[in-house]
Every structure is written in structure tokens, then in C-alpha cells.
Scaffold this motif. Structure first.
Motif, short mmCIF file in Angstrom:
data_model
loop_
_atom_site.label_atom_id
_atom_site.label_comp_id
_atom_site.label_asym_id
_atom_site.label_seq_id
_atom_site.Cartn_x
_atom_site.Cartn_y
_atom_site.Cartn_z
N LEU A 85 3.61 -4.16 1.67
CA LEU A 85 4.25 -3.50 2.80
C LEU A 85 5.73 -3.89 2.77
N ILE A 86 6.59 -2.93 3.00
CA ILE A 86 8.02 -3.19 3.05
C ILE A 86 8.59 -2.57 4.32
N GLY A 87 9.70 -3.10 4.76
CA GLY A 87 10.44 -2.51 5.87
C GLY A 87 11.69 -1.85 5.32
N THR A 88 11.87 -0.56 5.63
CA THR A 88 13.01 0.20 5.14
C THR A 88 13.70 0.88 6.31
N GLN A 95 11.41 0.95 9.54
CA GLN A 95 10.04 1.43 9.57
C GLN A 95 9.25 0.78 8.43
N VAL A 96 7.92 0.74 8.59
CA VAL A 96 7.05 0.11 7.60
C VAL A 96 6.57 1.16 6.60
N HIS A 97 6.62 0.76 5.33
CA HIS A 97 6.17 1.62 4.24
C HIS A 97 5.18 0.85 3.37
N HIS A 98 4.27 1.59 2.73
CA HIS A 98 3.30 1.01 1.81
C HIS A 98 3.68 1.44 0.39
N VAL A 99 3.72 0.47 -0.52
CA VAL A 99 3.98 0.75 -1.94
C VAL A 99 2.80 0.21 -2.72
N GLN A 108 5.47 6.18 4.19
CA GLN A 108 5.86 5.69 5.51
C GLN A 108 4.62 5.59 6.40
N LEU A 109 4.45 4.41 7.04
CA LEU A 109 3.29 4.17 7.90
C LEU A 109 3.65 4.22 9.38
N CYS A 119 5.11 -7.06 10.63
CA CYS A 119 3.82 -6.39 10.48
C CYS A 119 2.93 -7.28 9.64
N HIS A 120 1.62 -7.18 9.89
CA HIS A 120 0.65 -7.96 9.15
C HIS A 120 -0.54 -7.05 8.84
#
Length: 124
Positions: A85-88, A95-99, A108-109, A119-120
Motif C-alpha cells: 500500500l502506498i500513499g500518493t 490517497q491510498v493505492h495498492h500496487v 486507488q483504494l 492505513c493498515h
């Protein structure tokens, strides 16, 4: 016709030599005393730059490809090697994104008005 003595001849020779030396240095002295350096000063924002050329437009266009990047921050691992999970930053908030894998596309989540500070991932 008067003849000069040896002392007068030495004095005349020394004076002639000195005048010759001064005459040979005149071009050098005139360059150093009267030489002016042209300084190209220009205001750029709140800076005054001197003798700095304008950047080449072609170089600026090529450089833009390397400067237009999006910063992201690591937020956590997904369980079972499901990626990270990354924040961009999008617009004015993070916003939180999943890679799923390295060099993979981000998904984008979150779509919130306020930035997501933490986020966890929930355990599976």
C-alpha cells in the motif's frame, strides 16, 4: 658643437631605456586601467543573476519528463505477498493505492476529501 661627458651619456642612455620600457608597457597599462567588463544582470523573481544565460527551451522540454513525477510513501505490506500500500497525492490530498508487484500499476483504494495519514491492511 659640445661634447658630452661619460656621465651625461650614461644618464641619457638610462633615460632612453626607461622611456622605451614605459612605452612598451603602455598598451598593457591601458588595457588594465581602462578595460571594462560587461555584466549582464537580470531580475528573475526575487533573484538578480549576473552573466547567467537563459535556459534552452529544448533542454527545458526534455527535462520536464524527469521532473513531472508523483511522490509516494510506503504505507504497508498486504498479507500473503499481495503487494504493498502506498500513499500518493491526488489533487490536494493523499490517497491510498495498492500496487501488486514492482513496476506494477497502482489502484486507488480511497477517494476522500481529507488526506489519509495512515492505513493498515486488515489481516486475512
Amino acid at each position: 658643437e659640445t661634447s658630452r661627458g661619460p656621465r651625461s651619456q650614461r644618464l641619457t642612455a638610462a633615460l632612453g631605456f626607461a622611456l622605451d620600457r614605459i612605452a612598451s608597457l603602455c598598451p598593457i597599462l591601458s588595457l588594465s586601467l581602462f578595460h571594462t567588463t560587461v555584466v549582464m544582470a537580470e531580475k528573475r523573481g526575487n533573484l538578480t543573476v549576473e552573466n547567467v544565460p537563459q535556459p534552452d527551451e529544448d533542454v527545458l522540454a526534455r527535462l520536464a519528463a524527469y521532473q513531472n513525477t508523483r511522490n509516494c510513501g510506503f504505507r504497508g505490506f498486504m498479507p500473503d505477498d499481495g503487494g504493498i500500500l502506498i500513499g500518493t497525492r491526488f489533487a490536494d490530498s493523499i490517497q491510498v493505492h495498492h500496487v501488486k508487484f514492482p513496476m506494477g500499476a497502482r489502484k486507488q483504494l480511497t477517494f476522500l476529501r481529507e488526506p489519509v495519514k495512515a492505513c493498515h491492511p486488515a489481516p486475512a
